[in-house]
Enzyme design. Structure first.
Site, mmCIF file in Angstrom:
data_model
loop_
_atom_site.group_PDB
_atom_site.id
_atom_site.type_symbol
_atom_site.label_atom_id
_atom_site.label_comp_id
_atom_site.label_asym_id
_atom_site.label_seq_id
_atom_site.Cartn_x
_atom_site.Cartn_y
_atom_site.Cartn_z
ATOM 1 N N GLY A 71 0.816 -1.242 -0.149
ATOM 2 C CA GLY A 71 -0.186 0.091 0.034
ATOM 3 C C GLY A 71 0.788 1.128 -0.077
ATOM 4 O O GLY A 71 1.700 1.235 -0.613
ATOM 5 N N LEU A 72 0.228 2.233 0.865
ATOM 6 C CA LEU A 72 1.009 3.539 0.739
ATOM 7 C C LEU A 72 1.223 4.169 -0.749
ATOM 8 O O LEU A 72 2.435 4.785 -0.748
ATOM 9 C CB LEU A 72 2.333 3.663 1.507
ATOM 10 C CG LEU A 72 2.256 3.080 3.055
ATOM 11 C CD1 LEU A 72 3.508 2.896 3.628
ATOM 12 C CD2 LEU A 72 1.319 4.183 3.734
ATOM 13 N N CYS A 73 0.305 3.814 -1.613
ATOM 14 C CA CYS A 73 0.784 4.480 -3.003
ATOM 15 C C CYS A 73 -0.763 5.178 -3.457
ATOM 16 O O CYS A 73 -1.167 4.983 -4.669
ATOM 17 C CB CYS A 73 1.089 3.335 -4.054
ATOM 18 S SG CYS A 73 -0.018 1.857 -4.151
ATOM 19 N N GLY A 74 -1.207 5.718 -2.663
ATOM 20 C CA GLY A 74 -2.430 6.647 -2.956
ATOM 21 C C GLY A 74 -3.487 5.728 -3.488
ATOM 22 O O GLY A 74 -3.872 4.677 -3.016
#
Length: 271
Positions: free
Chosen positions: A43-46
């Site tokens: 994750g952590l990719c908008g």
């Protein structure tokens, strides 16, 4: 890729308008479609993963509304986990490598090709995120099988270079026109029948399509993660500034209150 396009288009021109007996170029009545959904493993990719999954869901619903059976192959734990939580059966699951290789693309495309040639599916589509720039990408649907004789030889290419501009990351895009068809003399003799050569080329071209789709998805994921981290840093700086201003106001108000209390105490003592 350029060499494959050049040889393919040259052979097609050499064969002229003869009907090509190539299984990968023959269209069928579509009763079953295999969708290959590509997302990331992390994750952590908008909204990168959410948009890709949404595109897969939309295409799946569209096909099922027409009475077409949909089979799912997932690349990336995010899309795989999404359908597992909904108890949707998957034909095959793959992790999405951060540095996609030709070996990985061959493994995926070979499995899809076997399924197609065995008649288990009538069409194979891949849904991936097309890389446009560091701040722009879009979920895209592309048909992998059957291939089209018109279009393979017409496809160009692009190369993106990562640079910096005014202290920020940027990309420079260089476009290349489609490869020119290789010229074969009319009296040239082939050791193998041209159709046999084409049958050998098409699986290689399919591998290239798969590799490019996964590479573009990974590039889009990394760009989205860079943007998400940049936004998080900007938000943290803004929050720090706001907190500093609020702290200074509260400190100033406290000091002012203490001064007022001292002054009031002094006036009371004088009275």
């Amino acid at each position: 890729s350029e060499t494959l396009q050049s040889v393919f288009s040259g052979l097609v021109e050499r064969l002229g308008k003869e009907p090509l007996e190539l299984p990968l170029l023959q269209t069928r009545d579509v009763k079953s479609v295999t969708i290959v959904g590509v997302t990331g493993d992390r994750g952590l990719c908008g909204s990168y993963n959410n948009y890709a999954i949404k595109k897969v869901e939309e295409r799946k619903a569209e096909l099922e509304a027409k009475g077409i059976e949909v089979k799912l192959v997932t690349i990336g734990t995010k899309v795989g986990g999404y359908y597992k939580r909904r108890s949707v059966e998957l034909v095959k699951e793959y992790n999405c490598p951060q540095a996609p290789t030709a070996a990985f693309a061959t493994e995926v495309s070979s499995a899809l090709l076997r399924s197609y040639l065995a008649g288990e599916t009538d069409k194979v589509e891949i849904i991936y995120t097309k890389f446009i720039s560091l701040i722009s990408s879009t979920p895209t649907i592309r048909t992998l099988l059957p291939l089209s004789a018109t279009g393979i030889e017409m496809e160009g290419d692009e190369i993106f270079s990562l640079t910096t501009k005014d202290g920020d990351f940027a990309t420079e895009k260089t476009e290349f026109s489609a490869a020119e068809p290789r010229k074969y003399e009319k009296d040239m003799l082939f050791e193998q029948d041209p159709v046999t050569i084409l049958n050998g080329i098409l699986p290689l071209y399919l591998n290239g399509l798969t590799l490019r789709a996964v590479q573009e998805s990974v590039a889009s994921e990394l760009a989205a993660r860079m943007q998400a981290m940049q936004s998080a840093s900007d938000n943290a700086k803004s929050l720090q500034k706001d907190l500093s201003v609020e702290y200074n106001r509260m400190r100033q108000a406290s000091v002012t209150q203490e001064i007022l209390e001292i002054c009031a105490g002094a006036e009371a003592a004088q009275a």
